[in-house]
Every structure is written in structure tokens, then in C-alpha cells.
Design an enzyme around this catalytic site. Structure first.
Site, mmCIF file in Angstrom:
data_model
loop_
_atom_site.group_PDB
_atom_site.id
_atom_site.type_symbol
_atom_site.label_atom_id
_atom_site.label_comp_id
_atom_site.label_asym_id
_atom_site.label_seq_id
_atom_site.Cartn_x
_atom_site.Cartn_y
_atom_site.Cartn_z
ATOM 1 N N HIS A 78 30.560 52.483 -31.042
ATOM 2 C CA HIS A 78 30.623 50.955 -31.056
ATOM 3 C C HIS A 78 30.873 50.386 -29.545
ATOM 4 C CE1 HIS A 78 30.508 50.081 -35.446
ATOM 5 N NE2 HIS A 78 30.783 51.170 -35.486
ATOM 6 N N ASN A 151 30.694 46.961 -41.218
ATOM 7 C CA ASN A 151 29.385 47.190 -40.667
ATOM 8 C C ASN A 151 28.533 46.089 -41.539
ATOM 9 O OD1 ASN A 151 30.053 49.029 -38.947
ATOM 10 N ND2 ASN A 151 29.529 50.858 -40.378
ATOM 11 N N TYR A 365 42.010 54.508 -35.606
ATOM 12 C CA TYR A 365 41.985 53.304 -34.709
ATOM 13 C C TYR A 365 43.076 52.925 -33.689
ATOM 14 C CZ TYR A 365 37.795 52.396 -37.046
ATOM 15 O OH TYR A 365 36.272 52.484 -37.698
HETATM 16 FE FE1 HDD Z 1 34.752 53.145 -37.017
HETATM 17 C C1 HDD Z 1 35.042 51.610 -34.148
HETATM 18 C C2 HDD Z 1 33.245 50.251 -38.401
HETATM 19 C C3 HDD Z 1 34.240 54.843 -39.952
HETATM 20 C C4 HDD Z 1 36.446 55.471 -35.879
HETATM 21 N N1 HDD Z 1 34.359 51.342 -36.335
HETATM 22 C C5 HDD Z 1 34.358 50.888 -35.091
HETATM 23 C C6 HDD Z 1 33.988 49.574 -34.924
HETATM 24 C C7 HDD Z 1 33.512 49.188 -36.067
HETATM 25 C C8 HDD Z 1 33.450 50.311 -37.062
HETATM 26 C C9 HDD Z 1 32.752 48.038 -36.689
HETATM 27 C C10 HDD Z 1 34.128 48.892 -33.865
HETATM 28 C C11 HDD Z 1 35.221 47.758 -33.673
HETATM 29 C C12 HDD Z 1 35.196 46.945 -32.288
HETATM 30 O O1 HDD Z 1 34.411 45.858 -32.254
HETATM 31 O O2 HDD Z 1 35.924 47.173 -31.353
HETATM 32 N N2 HDD Z 1 33.743 52.838 -38.851
HETATM 33 C C13 HDD Z 1 33.310 51.355 -39.262
HETATM 34 C C14 HDD Z 1 33.096 51.447 -40.357
HETATM 35 C C15 HDD Z 1 33.226 52.739 -40.732
HETATM 36 C C16 HDD Z 1 33.759 53.559 -39.743
HETATM 37 C C17 HDD Z 1 32.424 50.422 -41.240
HETATM 38 C C18 HDD Z 1 33.013 53.232 -42.520
HETATM 39 C C19 HDD Z 1 33.381 52.781 -43.257
HETATM 40 N N3 HDD Z 1 35.131 54.874 -37.794
HETATM 41 C C20 HDD Z 1 34.994 55.441 -38.891
HETATM 42 C C21 HDD Z 1 35.407 56.891 -39.140
HETATM 43 C C22 HDD Z 1 36.382 56.791 -37.876
HETATM 44 C C23 HDD Z 1 35.887 55.918 -37.103
HETATM 45 C C24 HDD Z 1 35.609 57.599 -40.552
HETATM 46 C C25 HDD Z 1 37.192 58.130 -37.730
HETATM 47 C C26 HDD Z 1 37.816 59.016 -38.630
HETATM 48 N N4 HDD Z 1 35.533 53.557 -35.276
HETATM 49 C C27 HDD Z 1 36.462 54.693 -35.088
HETATM 50 C C28 HDD Z 1 37.103 54.637 -33.551
HETATM 51 C C29 HDD Z 1 36.574 53.323 -33.142
HETATM 52 C C30 HDD Z 1 35.614 52.820 -34.194
HETATM 53 C C31 HDD Z 1 36.790 55.976 -32.854
HETATM 54 C C32 HDD Z 1 35.952 53.542 -31.722
HETATM 55 C C33 HDD Z 1 36.553 52.210 -30.918
HETATM 56 C C34 HDD Z 1 37.554 51.645 -31.795
HETATM 57 O O3 HDD Z 1 37.483 52.489 -33.043
HETATM 58 O O4 HDD Z 1 38.093 50.666 -31.692
HETATM 59 O O5 HDD Z 1 38.456 54.725 -33.710
#
Ligand code: HDD
Length: 725
Positions: A78, A151, A365
Site C-alpha cells: 500500500h 479494502n 501494523y
Molecule cells: Fe494490510 C497496510 C488493508 C492484510 C500487513 N493494509 C495496509 C493498508 C491497508 C491494508 C488499507 C494501508 C494503510 C495505509 O493507508 O496506510 N491488509 C489490509 C486488508 C487486509 C490486510 C483489508 C486483509 C483483510 N496486512 C494484511 C496482513 C498483514 C498486513 C495479513 C500482515 C500479516 N498491511 C500490513 C502492513 C502495512 C499494511 C505491512 C503496510 C504499511 C502499514 O501496514 O502501515 O503492516
């Protein structure tokens, strides 16, 4: 030794107040980071004008150093996103469902910050790639921050967060060559997907038009997981969160999306920014699907499985409040880049479930922000700061911005009067829902998560014919980009399990043959899971999944191109333009040159865009006013003809009045030949092509055109593939 004589000190001098100078707004004078006014920022300090620069030049060193460190790590997923401020307001108290105060008082507007994003691409990648869109909302409630990190697709690729690094590694650019950028159309993604059947349902969504939204303002949002709502009596219910855009859910066409990536890679970002600047505030309704605890096992899927939806036909969505985005960020980096969403951020009255994907997210997160934002004090960055008071003993660490007072930074203490002290639920404390749990420690997947196909099939069956066609084309595109035939074959087999006709059409597009008789195994697994669940409530089609059934009653914020050259009929141009603007559309006059063009009536008309700068893919509809000279000139130009052909191919509404109809006839679009047969004054509409000739009153034409634009796209146009564009 002579005694030093000290100057007399003014005993009444005041200590300078620090705060008034600590302002964030731009001041009059350029200063260093230490507040020293700078006399020259264009020339470094040198020994003679042509000599070497001196180390002593602290302004020069600071300026370069600060520049060298301007970037922070982009989000691991993202990375590309756009944000906006706004507010959320509940329609009526949800006290029966939740303790959360922001969901109880309809007179309160809770401030929010929303960030929309793509998942795969880097920070500078294009907006209109085929991808999931993030829809993350930070509610700054009086009880602390609630982050709904969702999402625009209601399910996920995997069921357990331990596989998240795998799916992300697979979809990101391949590690040896760092290709392709922001695209799932490559071998490693489909290799992974073809080996992991739980991805199937999400693959259907990602291949559908949902993955190429027309605008952030025209897409749904989903919390994906099942959450809990807990009320004052401690009663818990399961809940699915949805956002529904008031403008409806609309998409681009894949060919168009790819072209926009080049013409305007910031298409969605610009669209969001411009809409807010113009006061056309994006609006979404928060909707809930409430599932009583004793209903949780009544479905033919497991409510904790994030690869499943709860069909709206089984559990209706209740519209409970409105989100309005009404302010653009002041600074992209400080706000949109530094905002840190954490799934763990919930307020009393909202709680988690045991969904294994959610459990992983609860860790990930906060953890990722530590690297991205350089330490544990990121919640103090203005965009992340709660409006609720923050008091605790979590002091120190990089970038502490607060100055905690007192000696007692531990609990319990008596030196600090026992403060801050823990609160009971009566004082608004968060208390975790006392879910009763018992079990054997094991690495395992619940058998109730085992049916990976029924909902993929449900999705397929619920699509309209054009949506199905788009899905097949997307699959052929993506798999056709894979070098490995084995991967393609595995995926064709998978799609055949979803639906035989789907698999066969994809196979035909790839020059392969779909395997026969794979449906039986799928049925057996589904039956086994259903039996395990002892079941159950189900639907075989869900009209709510089809974008065909979305809101199509408005042309608000649609961008409409008016093609014109010297000699255009001002009467026709103005009548139509005024009517469209009155309906909330944005109209641009496009001509071969910027400046003005002289209309047939002798008046000069302002040109909004030159054809050099724009393209049909940046517009929702096109209108060609009459004026013999204007149309004759355009007939000789490639750009207007191409504009019309391409708009037709992308199923966009097209209107023409008077001689404007001749330009349509000169193009390669189909179906307009009939228009030449129409009597003067009659309006004519063929699949979103609206024309009229020789009419003194354009009212009927305008009505038809508005209706055609409100439809968004006219998917059933015959022979569009034959139009060169
Ligand atoms: Fe995630 C970012 C949505 C599963 C780990 N995720 C991130 C963002 C969104 C989502 C909208 C961007 C937030 C922003 O604008 O800063 N992610 C989802 C949805 C998921 C999902 C709807 C499933 C239902 N994500 C998911 C899993 C993991 C992560 C299973 C890890 C085990 N996601 C992350 C992250 C991020 C992230 C690596 C990257 C940047 C951040 O968190 O802040 O931690």
C-alpha cells in the site's frame, strides 16, 4: 589578579515565552532549523567567489543534510496512496449494539482521515493498475482512535496471516529483475496463486472490474474480517463493516486503465483532490451486517474465514451513518505519508475475533510503523495523535515530542498521586470481550475453512454478461503475461473448478484445453465442509455483487469533453454545457489549440484543454456540438476522430447535435448510420449514442444525454471491438 566587574542585571526581565515562536505556518523570514535567519540560500560560503566551499557554512550543510534524509521507507504494501480529511456522523444511536460513543450520538461529527491506496506498486507507481484498493479510515473519537483498515474487495487472498509475506513476495516485482512494477500479471504471482487454492475467491474479485475503479469516490470499502460489537450490557454480536459510496460503484475499462497509467498516472489522486477542492465531497455510508452469536454457525462457511463474504441477501446491510471527505491535506508527507493505521486501534464497544488473518494484522501494523516512522513515538505525529487525552508511562524512545512531567513514571505510584490510574468500564476503559476459549495448541487450519470454491462460483454466477466477459479477458491478459505454460494450465484447471464455462473460455483465450470432470471433487469438498458445519443458509446468486445493479441516477462530477473548433455552434455548445454543469458534471471544451475559438455566432469561446494534453480516456463522455466549419475542420484532424472512436470502444456515452452528427459518421463507430435516417428534431439513442439534428429545442436531447451519462458505460455495444482505437 584584578577583579572582574559584572554589568548590572535587570532583575525584572521576563523569561522569553517559547511557545509563540513554535508555529507551523510559513513565517516571513527563511531560517535554519535552529531559528537563525538566513542571508543567502543560493550561494555557499566560499574562499573567494571561485574558491572551495567552507565547512563552516552551517546553513549549507544543514540544507543538504536535511535534503539527504527527506525520504522514509515506503510502506511495504500500500505504498501508493492518497488521503483526505473529513467527518463521520451516525444517523441514529446504535446503543443497542455497541458501547462506542461515536456510534451513539447523531449530533456528533467525528473527525476522520482516510487513505486510499493500491497494494502492489511503489510510491510513485500509477493509480489505475489492476489491484485491490486500500480504504483505511482513522476515526479520531473522544474515546481514542479507531482505525478501520479495509479494502475495496471484501475478501482476502489467504486465510492465515503467516502467509502474508509469501503472497506479497509473489505479487511484488520479481526479486532478481525488479519487474513488473505494480502488476500481478507475471509468473511469480500466478505461480503462488495456482498453488494456493484459498486464493480462488479473491482472484475472481481481482480479475473483475472492482480492481479498476473509476474513482476512489466510486468504490465500496470493506472491513473484510468479522469484528465484534459489544454493548453496555456486555452483549456481543458479530459485525461486518461496509462503506457504500453515494455515487455508486463504477469502473474503468482495462484498455482505458492501461492508457491512463501513461496519460495521467495520478488519475485517482487528482480526481480525489479536485473533487474536494470543488466542494463535490466524496460521501460513503457506513453499513453493518449484524450477526447474532447464535446465528454464527448458520452459514455454509465459517464466519472467521476471511476468504468468505456474508451475502447481503442472507444478512442485509444496515446503513448507519455517513462519511464525508471535505478537506484535502495541507501537506502530503506530514499527513498522507506519515499516517499510521493500526488494526489494533479499536475503542470500547468494538472488538476482535479469532480470524487468523486478523490476529496476524494485530501484530503487523504497529510493528511496521516502528521502522517506517523511526521509533515508538509515531502516535505523537500530528496526523496520528488522538483527540482523546493520552496519559501513560510509555516514555522515552526516538523522537519523544511530549515533555512528561514528574518523577513517577511507573504504576503503582504514590509520588505522582497514583496517576495516571487505570479506569474501570464505568470510566470508559476498554475491556476485552471475555470470549470463552479452550483448545489444544497446534499449527493447523480449521476444516471449516476448507471450501475454497463455492463463493468463487457464487461470484461468477452473480456477474452480468459484460462483467463475465471482462473477467475472462482479465484472466487471459494476466495469464498470457506469464512465461510458464504450466502455471497457465494450473490456473485454467482452477478456473474450471469455479465454473466449467469460465475455465473453458479462459482456456480458449490462451490456446489451451480446459480439463474435464474437475467439478466433482469441488462439490465433494464443499459438501464435506457443509456437513462439518452441519448446514446451512446459502444463496446461489447474489445480485448485490454485480456492479450492474449499482446506483446510476446521477452525473455529478462526471467529466465531459466537448470537441470544438473554429465555427462551433455556440447555441448548441452553451445549451448542452449549461445543462450538464447544472447536473453537477464538469465540462471541458477541447480544441486543437489553447486560447479561444471563434464560434459561428462570432463570439469567442474559451478552450479548456488542447487535444495535445488530454485524451478520451480522461473523460466519462463526449459531446460534439454542430457548426459546419468546426465539424469540417475536425473531420480533417486525427485527434477528434480518435477521441470518438476510443470513447465508443470504451463504452462511453457520446452525444452530437446538428453537424456534430457528421463527425460521428466520419468516425469508425458503429450504429450511428441509423442517425442519418432520423427526421429533423428527433433524438436518437443507440447504446449510449445520442444525436439530434436540426432541433431548435434541445431539451429532449439533453434529457437523453444525461440519462446515458448516468448509466456510466454502455457495455452491450455491438461491434465495438471492430473500432480502431
Ligand atoms: Fe494490510 C497496510 C488493508 C492484510 C500487513 N493494509 C495496509 C493498508 C491497508 C491494508 C488499507 C494501508 C494503510 C495505509 O493507508 O496506510 N491488509 C489490509 C486488508 C487486509 C490486510 C483489508 C486483509 C483483510 N496486512 C494484511 C496482513 C498483514 C498486513 C495479513 C500482515 C500479516 N498491511 C500490513 C502492513 C502495512 C499494511 C505491512 C503496510 C504499511 C502499514 O501496514 O502501515 O503492516
Amino acid at each position: 589578579m584584578s577583579q572582574t566587574k559584572t554589568a548590572p542585571i535587570d532583575e525584572n526581565a521576563k523569561i522569553r515565552d517559547l511557545e509563540p515562536e513554535r508555529k507551523d505556518s510559513a513565517g516571513t523570514y527563511l531560517t535554519t532549523d535552529q531559528g537563525i535567519r538566513v542571508d543567502d540560500t543560493d550561494n555557499s560560503l566560499k574562499v573567494s567567489a571561485r574558491g572551495p566551499t567552507l565547512l563552516e557554512d552551517f546553513h549549507f550543510r544543514e540544507k543538504i543534510t536535511r535534503f539527504d534524509h527527506e525520504r522514509i521507507p515506503e510502506r511495504v504494501v500500500h505504498a501508493r496512496g492518497s488521503g483526505a480529511h473529513g467527518y463521520f456522523q451516525v444517523y441514529a444511536s446504535l446503543k443497542d449494539l455497541t458501547r462506542a460513543r461515536f456510534l451513539q450520538d447523531p449530533s456528533v461529527k467525528t473527525p476522520v482521515f482516510v487513505r486510499f491506496s493500491t497494494v502492489v506498486g511503489s510510491r510513485g507507481s500509477a493509480d489505475t493498475v489492476r489491484d485491490v484498493r486500500g480504504f483505511a479510515t482513522k476515526f479520531y473519537t473522544e474515546e481514542g482512535n479507531f482505525d478501520l483498515v479495509g479494502n475495496n474487495i471484501p475478501v482476502f487472498f489467504i486465510q492465515d496471516g503467516i502467509k502474508f509475506p509469501d503472497v506479497v513476495h509473489a505479487v511484488k516485482p520479481e526479486p532478481d529483475r525488479e519487474i513488473p512494477q505494480a502488476s500481478s500479471a507475471h509468473d511469480t504471482f500466478w505461480d503462488f496463486a495456482s498453488l494456493v487454492p484459498e486464493t480462488t475467491h479473491m482472484l475472481m474479485w481481482i480479475l473483475s472490474d472492482r480492481a479498476i475503479p473509476r474513482s476512489f469516490r466510486m468504490m465500496e470499502g470493506f472491513g473484510v474480517h468479522t469484528f465484534r460489537l459489544v454493548n453496555d450490557q456486555g452483549k456481543s454480536r458479530f459485525v461486518k463493516f461496509h462503506w457504500k459510496p453515494l455515487l455508486g460503484v463504477h469502473s474503468l475499462v482495462w484498455d482505458e486503465a492501461q492508457k491512463i497509467s501513461g496519460k495521467d498516472p495520478d488519475f485517482h489522486r487528482r480526481d480525489l483532490w479536485d473533487a474536494i477542492e470543488k466542494g463535490a465531497y466524496p460521501e460513503y455510508e457506513l453499513c453493518l451486517q449484524i450477526i447474532e452469536e447464535d446465528e454464527a454457525d448458520s452459514f455454509d462457511f465459517d464466519l472467521l474465514d476471511p476468504t468468505k463474504i456474508v451475502p447481503e441477501e442472507l444478512v442485509p446491510v444496515r446503513r448507519v451513518g455517513k462519511l464525508v471527505l471535505n478537506r484535502n491535506p495541507d501537506n502530503f508527507f506530514a499527513e498522507t505519508e506519515q499516517v499510521a493505521f493500526c488494526v489494533q486501534n479499536v475503542v470500547p464497544g468494538i472488538d476482535f475475533t479469532d480470524d487468523p488473518l486478523m490476529q496476524a494484522r494485530l501484530f503487523s501494523y504497529l510493528d511496521t510503523q516502528l521502522t517506517r516512522l523511526g521509533g515508538p513515538n509515531f502516535a505523537q505525529i500530528p496526523i496520528n495523535r488522538p483527540v482523546a487525552r493520552v496519559d501513560n508511562h510509555q516514555t522515552d524512545g526516538f523522537h519523544q515530542h511530549r515533555i512528561p512531567k514528574g518523577r513517577a513514571h511507573y504504576t503503582p505510584n504514590s509520588l505522582g498521586g497514583g496517576c495516571p490510574m487505570v479506569a474501570g468500564p464505568g470510566a470508559g476503559a476498554f475491556t476485552h470481550y471475555p470470549e470463552k476459549l479452550a483448545g489444544v495448541k497446534q499449527r493447523a487450519r480449521s476444516e471449516s475453512f476448507g471450501d475454497h470454491f463455492s463463493q468463487a462460483t457464487l461470484f461468477w454466477k452473480s456477474m452480468s454478461t459484460p462483467e463475465k466477459e471482462h473477467l475472462v479477458k482479465a484472466a487471459v491478459f494476466e495469464l498470457g503475461k506469464c512465461e510458464s505454460r504450466v502455471i497457465r494450465e494450473r490456473m485454467v484447471e482452477r478456473f474450471t473448478r469455479v465454473d466449467a464455462a469460465f475455465g473453458q473460455t479462459v482456456a480458449a483465450g490462451l490456446g489451451l484445453t480446459a480439463p474435464a470432470g474437475v467439478g466433482a471433487t469441488v462439490k465433494k469438498v464443499a459438501q464435506a465442509v457443509a456437513q462439518k458445519l452441519g448446514t446451512k443458509r446459502t444463496v446461489s446468486e447474489s445480485p448485490a455483487l454485480s456492479m450492474e445493479n449499482t446506483v446510476k441516477n446521477s452525473i455529478r462530477t462526471r467529466r465531459i469533453a466537448v470537441l470544438a473548433e473554429k465555427g462551433v455552434s455556440l447555441a448548441e455548445l452553451s445549451a448542452v454545457r449549461n445543462a450538464l454543469v447544472a447536473e453537477g458534471a464538469e465540462v471541458h471544451v477541447i480544441s486543437s489549440k489553447l486560447g479561444t475559438i471563434e464560434a459561428a455566432e462570432g463570439v469567442h469561446v474559451e478552450v479548456d484543454r488542447a487535444s495535445l494534453h488530454v485524451s478520451s480516456v480522461l473523460y466519462d463522455a463526449v459531446f460534439v456540438p454542430g457548426g459546419a466549419a468546426s465539424v469540417e475542420a475536425m473531420k480533417k484532424l486525427g485527434d477528434p476522430i480518435h477521441f470518438i472512436n476510443e470513447a465508443f470502444r470504451h463504452n462511453k456515452p457520446i452525444g452530437a447535435t446538428g453537424e456534430g452528427v457528421e463527425l460521428l459518421l466520419a468516425s469508425s463507430i458503429k450504429g450511428v448510420t441509423v442517425a442519418s435516417a432520423q427526421a429533423a428534431g428527433q433524438t436518437f439513442q443507440a447504446e449510449g449514442v445520442v444525436t439530434v439534428r436540426g432541433a431548435s429545442d434541445l431539451t429532449a436531447f439533453i434529457q437523453e444525454l444525461v440519462k446515458a451519462i448516468a448509466q456510466h458505460r454502455h457495455w452491450n455495444r455491438a461491434e465495438k471491438e471492430a473500432v480502431p482505437a
